[in-house]
Write a protein that holds these residues in place. Structure first.
Motif, short mmCIF file in Angstrom:
data_model
loop_
_atom_site.label_atom_id
_atom_site.label_comp_id
_atom_site.label_asym_id
_atom_site.label_seq_id
_atom_site.Cartn_x
_atom_site.Cartn_y
_atom_site.Cartn_z
N ARG A 167 -14.08 -31.46 -31.15
CA ARG A 167 -14.62 -30.74 -29.99
C ARG A 167 -13.49 -30.08 -29.20
NH1 ARG A 167 -18.17 -35.00 -26.79
NH2 ARG A 167 -16.28 -36.22 -27.20
N TRP A 168 -13.84 -28.97 -28.53
CA TRP A 168 -12.86 -28.26 -27.72
C TRP A 168 -12.85 -28.81 -26.31
CZ3 TRP A 168 -9.50 -24.55 -29.52
CH2 TRP A 168 -9.75 -24.07 -30.81
N LYS A 169 -11.64 -28.92 -25.72
CA LYS A 169 -11.47 -29.39 -24.35
C LYS A 169 -10.72 -28.34 -23.55
CE LYS A 169 -9.87 -33.36 -21.63
NZ LYS A 169 -9.26 -34.71 -21.70
N GLN A 170 -11.04 -28.20 -22.26
CA GLN A 170 -10.40 -27.21 -21.41
C GLN A 170 -9.68 -27.87 -20.24
OE1 GLN A 170 -14.12 -25.06 -20.71
NE2 GLN A 170 -13.23 -23.23 -21.63
N TRP A 171 -8.53 -27.28 -19.88
CA TRP A 171 -7.83 -27.67 -18.65
C TRP A 171 -7.93 -26.50 -17.68
CZ3 TRP A 171 -2.40 -30.06 -20.20
CH2 TRP A 171 -2.62 -31.27 -20.87
N SER A 172 -8.25 -26.81 -16.42
CA SER A 172 -8.29 -25.77 -15.39
C SER A 172 -6.87 -25.40 -14.98
CB SER A 172 -9.07 -26.26 -14.17
OG SER A 172 -8.33 -27.30 -13.52
N ARG A 173 -6.75 -24.29 -14.28
CA ARG A 173 -5.43 -23.84 -13.83
C ARG A 173 -4.78 -24.85 -12.87
NH1 ARG A 173 -3.44 -18.56 -14.19
NH2 ARG A 173 -1.55 -18.16 -12.95
N ILE A 174 -5.60 -25.42 -11.97
CA ILE A 174 -5.01 -26.36 -11.00
C ILE A 174 -4.55 -27.63 -11.71
CG2 ILE A 174 -7.18 -27.49 -10.32
CD1 ILE A 174 -5.99 -27.39 -7.39
N ARG A 175 -5.27 -28.02 -12.76
CA ARG A 175 -4.83 -29.19 -13.53
C ARG A 175 -3.50 -28.90 -14.22
NH1 ARG A 175 -8.15 -32.87 -17.96
NH2 ARG A 175 -6.35 -34.16 -18.54
N VAL A 176 -3.36 -27.68 -14.75
CA VAL A 176 -2.11 -27.30 -15.41
C VAL A 176 -0.98 -27.27 -14.39
CG1 VAL A 176 -0.93 -25.46 -16.67
CG2 VAL A 176 -3.30 -26.02 -17.23
N GLN A 177 -1.25 -26.74 -13.19
CA GLN A 177 -0.23 -26.71 -12.15
C GLN A 177 0.28 -28.11 -11.83
OE1 GLN A 177 -2.08 -24.71 -8.86
NE2 GLN A 177 -1.57 -22.65 -9.61
N HIS A 178 -0.64 -29.05 -11.63
CA HIS A 178 -0.25 -30.43 -11.33
C HIS A 178 0.56 -31.02 -12.47
CE1 HIS A 178 -2.19 -30.78 -7.53
NE2 HIS A 178 -3.43 -30.68 -7.99
N ALA A 179 0.13 -30.75 -13.71
CA ALA A 179 0.82 -31.30 -14.88
C ALA A 179 2.26 -30.77 -14.94
CB ALA A 179 0.07 -30.94 -16.16
N VAL A 180 2.43 -29.49 -14.66
CA VAL A 180 3.77 -28.88 -14.70
C VAL A 180 4.67 -29.50 -13.63
CG1 VAL A 180 5.04 -26.74 -14.26
CG2 VAL A 180 3.05 -26.72 -15.78
N LEU A 181 4.16 -29.66 -12.40
CA LEU A 181 4.96 -30.24 -11.33
C LEU A 181 5.37 -31.68 -11.65
CD1 LEU A 181 3.16 -28.83 -8.16
CD2 LEU A 181 5.42 -28.20 -9.03
#
Length: 597
Positions: free
Chosen positions: A48-62
């Motif tokens: 199955r495909w899973k999506q990350w939102s932009r804000i989730r990606v931002q938190h992950a990067v920080l």
């Protein structure tokens, strides 16, 4: 001298790229309404495909940036990345960039010695690495290894750990700081680290968006390695600037499954993908009934007429419009559905796309935009525009790109996307970058009155026959591989009396074409059979009919195995490593030339 057009279409991401002070701003300085939009999509182990939102990606990067900082990584340090395209690759890159450190990607297709050379030459402080086969390539490397996945000490774990939020001490980098070292794959010798600043890459993102409009609603399907400059800028930074979503193909081999699942609107690829699509269609037509071939040929003819009309703002009308509607449903719709049905544009780069393949796609109402660039220019320099496509070219210069053609036909380029130089190689830098800021591309080109660039060949690869005639090998090879019987071909001609070739046959294609043209079963010993060799030369001549006689292949030899990256005979962008192939088959090549008396 030719300069890029400044009146190209605009899109929302252009403002993002132009106001950004660093590449990390493309992710963090974004409109609030983008925060909850899906940003990264990937296939999970259960399919199955899973999506990350932009804000989730931002938190992950920080979080990952703070984790790196806690390990002593600081601005200016080089940090390696080795792995397949995935959200973890994206997060690692932006975390490195947010710290002001320098990303050093290595190709996951490279053997251990090539990967280790890159990381040793760059003197990296740490390496993000995918587990399994990629991790094994770093055996013996004395650097901290930071895994993509795992229970605690990994990107995936830290990205979810709220304890790492907002702990960054480092200030944001500026545009003049070094952002990445991208090692040129190179067809000869050791790769060189191309030094690109935040400004270089941001300028190229802006230039690209000045030529091809991209929107928040667009969905990219990423499969070309992100370690490649083309994918990194156009399939990684550019959609980030535009608020678009990136879906990661599981592998190159799963594209036919992933495209219908994802339904992308934009894809970035080297010509090999389009060649495979073309060859697959031709193979099915050869195996099918004659009526299918007739319908296909009619659809192509009418489709090309429609394409040329639409370039002028017109369209088919009357009976032709009705016929096109019918043929499009019968012939083209199925092909488009296999690509997901939503493709707004294929952007082709990395090498010249054969005009016949471009026309095949355009006639099927599949928009392909051939472009051109170099790792040393961040990389994109030119691209065909929607509504103004010349299939035999790589388009006109992008905004802020300047072209000049030297007396010998070499393309020189100038602009803010041109590299700072080669890492620790001032002599090599001076060879290609002159004091006026003009980069010598090494490509021989022709530029028409509209500013559209046609690539003739690589300057260093132009071969000269013993009679003084210049032979562009890539042009001949492109012609040869249009035959369904030829999978790969390499021309040999330099300082020789005539042109010969090494041919990797498509075995099934040889059998089918022999049966069709000779009406008999292919002989068992066909690789050594004189009749088959004579017949193959005729097939080659059919493909070379528009080439000068001195450029046509006079003799050839069949090879048993395909040239691959794993064997060290192709670059990651699937270009031939000519010197290695020639060394491997030196005796065979010598046998293709008559002994001197």
């Amino acid at each position: 001298m030719v300069s890029g057009d400044h009146n190209a279409p605009k899109c929302s991401g252009l403002a993002q790229a132009e106001k950004a002070q660093s590449l990390s701003d493309l992710l963090f300085a974004s409109p609030p309404d983008w925060l909850d939009k899906p940003m990264l999509r990937f296939r999970q182990p259960d399919g199955r495909w899973k999506q990350w939102s932009r804000i989730r990606v931002q938190h992950a990067v920080l979080r990952v940036a703070a984790w790196l900082e806690s390990k002593g990584v600081k601005a200016g340090d080089r940090v390696g990345i080795l792995g397949h395209n995935c959200p973890e690759w994206f997060v690692a890159d932006f975390a490195i960039l947010r710290l002001g450190a320098v990303t050093v990607p290595a190709y996951f297709t490279d053997p251990p010695e090539a990967v280790q050379y890159v990381f040793n030459d760059a003197d990296v402080s740490a390496i993000f690495v995918e587990e399994g086969a990629q991790l094994e390539k770093l055996e013996g490397v004395d650097k901290p290894l930071l895994p993509f996945h795992g229970e605690s000490n990994s990107i995936s774990a830290v990205a979810l750990d709220e304890n790492w939020d907002n702990h960054l001490q480092a200030s944001s980098p500026n545009r003049k700081q070094l952002a990445t070292l991208i090692y040129t794959s190179g067809t000869t010798g050791f790769p060189k680290g191309v030094m690109l600043t935040h400004d270089n890459l941001l300028a190229d993102v802006s230039a690209a968006l000045g030529g091809v409009a991209v929107f928040p609603e667009d969905l990219f399907l990423s499969f070309l390695p992100t370690s490649h400059a083309f994918e990194r800028t156009v399939g990684h930074f550019l959609p980030t600037a535009c608020g678009s979503e990136i879906a990661y193909a599981e592998a190159v081999t799963t594209l036919l499954r992933d495209m219908p699942d994802v339904k992308p609107t934009i894809m970035i690829s080297v010509p090999r993908l389009y060649e495979k699509i073309y060859t697959g269609v031709q193979t099915k037509l050869a195996e099918g009934p004659a009526i299918k071939r007739k319908l296909f040929n009619l659809a192509q003819k009418l489709g090309m007429e429609r394409f040329e009309l639409k370039q002028q703002g017109e369209d088919l009308s009357g009976g032709k419009a009705l016929l096109w509607s019918l043929l499009d449903k019968l012939v083209n719709a199925k092909l488009r559905e296999k690509m997901g049905g939503n493709i707004r544009g294929f952007i082709s780069g990395g090498a010249a796309l054969h005009p016949d393949i471009a026309r095949f796609l355009l006639a099927a109402d599949i928009m392909v935009l051939p472009g051109y660039g170099l790792t040393e220019t961040s990389p994109v320099l030119s691209v065909n525009r929607y509504g103004a496509i010349k299939p035999e070219t790589v388009g006109p210069a992008l905004p802020r790109v300047e072209f000049r053609v030297a007396e010998d036909g070499e393309l020189l380029v100038k602009g803010p996307m041109v590299m700072q130089g080669y890492w620790k190689k001032p002599e090599a830098t001076a060879e290609v970058l002159d004091v006026g800021g003009w980069l010598h591309t090494g490509d021989i080109v022709e530029i028409d009155d509209d500013g559209y660039v046609k690539i003739v060949d690589r300057k260093k690869e132009i071969m000269v026959l013993s009679n003084g005639e210049n032979v562009p090998p890539a042009v001949i090879e492109q012609h040869l591989t249009q035959s369904p019987a030829i999978l790969q071909a390499m021309v040999v001609a330099d300082n020789r009396p005539d042109v010969v070739a090494l041919v990797v046959p498509d075995v099934d294609g040889v059998r089918r074409l022999w049966q069709k043209t000779m009406n008999e079963t292919l002989p068992e010993n066909w690789r050594q059979n004189e009749r088959v060799h004579h017949w193959m030369l005729i097939q080659m001549r059919n493909e070379e009919h528009d080439l000068s006689s001195f450029m046509q292949v006079k003799r050839f030899a069949f090879l048993d195995g395909e040239w691959t990256q794993d064997a060290g005979l192709l670059t990651p962008t699937l270009k031939l490593k000519r010197r290695k192939i020639a060394e491997l088959h030196a005796d065979l090549i010598a046998g293709l030339y008559p002994k001197e008396k």
